[in-house]
Design a protein around this motif. Sequence first.
Motif, short mmCIF file in Angstrom:
data_model
loop_
_atom_site.label_atom_id
_atom_site.label_comp_id
_atom_site.label_asym_id
_atom_site.label_seq_id
_atom_site.Cartn_x
_atom_site.Cartn_y
_atom_site.Cartn_z
N LYS A 414 50.94 44.64 50.06
CA LYS A 414 50.37 45.61 50.39
C LYS A 414 50.13 45.35 52.30
O LYS A 414 49.91 45.85 53.18
N TYR A 415 49.59 43.70 51.92
CA TYR A 415 49.88 43.71 53.91
C TYR A 415 50.89 42.68 54.15
O TYR A 415 51.75 42.19 55.78
N ASP A 422 54.38 45.42 59.95
CA ASP A 422 53.48 44.20 59.97
C ASP A 422 53.96 43.45 60.25
O ASP A 422 54.86 43.00 60.87
N GLU A 547 48.24 39.71 46.26
CA GLU A 547 47.20 40.35 47.16
C GLU A 547 46.32 40.21 46.64
O GLU A 547 45.37 40.60 45.93
N GLN A 549 42.10 41.90 48.83
CA GLN A 549 41.26 42.65 49.65
C GLN A 549 40.05 41.53 49.84
O GLN A 549 39.72 41.49 48.22
N SER A 584 45.69 39.81 57.12
CA SER A 584 45.04 40.89 57.54
C SER A 584 44.57 41.39 58.16
O SER A 584 43.79 41.77 57.31
N THR A 596 45.69 46.10 64.62
CA THR A 596 45.87 45.27 62.82
C THR A 596 46.45 44.01 63.79
O THR A 596 47.08 43.79 64.89
N GLY A 598 48.15 40.27 62.48
CA GLY A 598 48.20 39.63 61.03
C GLY A 598 48.68 38.12 61.31
O GLY A 598 49.02 37.98 62.57
#
Length: 680
Positions: A414-415, A422, A547, A549, A584, A596, A598
């Motif tokens: 996802k990141y 990204d 990944e 969160q 991220s 965003t 990163g």
Amino acid sequence: MKRICLTGAVVSLALAAPGAASAAESCPIKAARPAIAEWTGFYLGGHFGYAGGRSNWSANDGLSSVSGSTGLFSAYDAFKGTGSYLFGVQGGYNLMLPSRFVVGFEADLSAPNTMAGEQTVTSLSGGTANYRDTVLGMGTARGRLGYAFDHWLLYVTGGFAWSYDRLERTQLAGPPLVGSAAIGTVDTALTWRLGWVAGIGAEIPVAPHWTAKAEFLASEFGDHHKSLAASAEQLNSSLSVQRVQVGLNYRLGPDPTHTDFAVKGIAPAETDNFAVHGQTTIVTQYALPFRAPYAGQNSLSPNQVRETFDADLFVGFRPWDGGEIWINPEIDQGFGLNGTFGVAGFPSAEAYKVGSTYPYARIPRAFLRQTIDLGGDVQKVESGPMQFAGSQTSDRLVLTVGKFSVVDIFDSNKYAHDPRGDFLNWTLVNTGAFDYAADAWAFTYGAAAEWYTGPWTFRAGVFDGPVTPNSTNLDPAFGQFQMVGEVERRYEVMGQPGKIAVTGYLTRARMGNFQDAVNLANLTGAAPDLSLVRTYTSKLGIAGNIEQQIIPGVGLFARAGYTPGRLEAYAFTDADATLAGGASISGKFWNRPNDTLGIAGIRNTISAPHQAYFATGGYSALIGDGQLPHPGAEKIMEIYYTLPIAAWTLGFDYQFIDNPAYNRDRGPVSVVATRLHAQF
């Protein structure tokens, strides 16, 4: 009392009410005339087509003359991706008159994939030479006159046409008399051609703001004269081109300044069974000056700027329940730093292994996907590129077959997985040691199955490999292939979602062994060459990514991978072991919710035989400084920041590369970049 008969929508409502049948019988109803589509306004769009044509030429050096005629049509080669197809953009304005006649103006630009013809001839004074005409780009500016039927437009069109060509003469053999052109000499001339175009087409609305068209265009360009220096020839040529194409137009309306187009951009075309999305990305990178006491043919050079550009359409059709067909025509242009040489963890995943000064068309994806619901919770699916809006069950089987990228399905994160939004570095976007099968643009033919059950997903696929490692051509016999398997587990930690995936692969193909190449070089005294020791063998590897969160707006990720390092990189890059990780962070924490930030780090290494190969002067498809007396791990840090500007996303990127190409004598390198991206 006089009775009034209702029509149109009122009749439709009446027919749905009780007793409507008897009312209909007592009052004759005239069928409502369909509304006429409104064609007035500006529009933008894209087109995809196939072209053919002929180049007629003659050459005179004052002593003798030669002439010929060559066709420009090339059939589509599915395993090379070549053919005389084209992809382009157009824009224009229509005015619909009360008489239903439509007058308008349109201009277009087209980038062909391969549109060239060549011929070999012999003359007394010029010897044997090959003459080649390549169309690099073309376009038109033309009027349109049409008639609007109820829901479609029929039109004729004509006006000016142009093309930009490369004319080449290659000396193959000398003349009986002493000539001025040596064998192997190539004369090149770039030339603009002007001419006329005429054609016919039809257009029909397909979704709000969107119309689809099909047209035939024929262009003629008169004689053009060019002087060739090496052969002292005067080259005359003419060109004719015919093309059949389909296109999509997005209607901006009579006054685009009173719409939200400039702020929100183009709205995608979406119906129950048809969808169109698109994107464009421009990346510019600059490698600052750095220490470089020596260099080889694949070394990164200091103080250089390079750019890449691409534009895609994603056209989808839903033929039946759960089925989706997607076709992805694309235009590519530009080069990575040093032509995508010099760093194993290359700093731009928007740069392919094949660069071009001029835009050219490709078809990277064309596949069928079938989703079979197996039960569980019903999940909403948002529309997007290569994804229809709808619903699916949590337990499901997804089958994909056709042309796509292995990493469209495997090794996703996802990141860190999308260089258009990204991180840019190759070994952050994908695991460096995951040597996935692909052509030089990262795509291939294959089939994959995904089984989603509860928190688990099991994936498996088989994919065609390139004919030779890191080449543009895929194996038409599927004799070189790769099998990939992946297990994914989704979970929550303190209410925050995360996942871990482990990917394994087995490649069966002709690859070179580093130790064999070094041993052969020791016997011959020449530099080691992997192409001389390639045998049909197996390459294994494993990769994993995670990944997690932490809180909404903050996510962490990590990648790791390993392959034994005996064999050359088959289709990705020189990394035998890799470890990467980063974060991220949403800009909402500093009141910029659409921004965003990163940040990530990478450590790539290669095996001892791999190092020995470079130390003795070997080159791979991507790296090689001609020597490697002081090897070291390639260590990279990347930071990016993205922010929205109207309908675009602007990104800034910085990468610090220590020991580029595993060489402690060169670098460190700082690479700065800007990225401009838009999608609909």
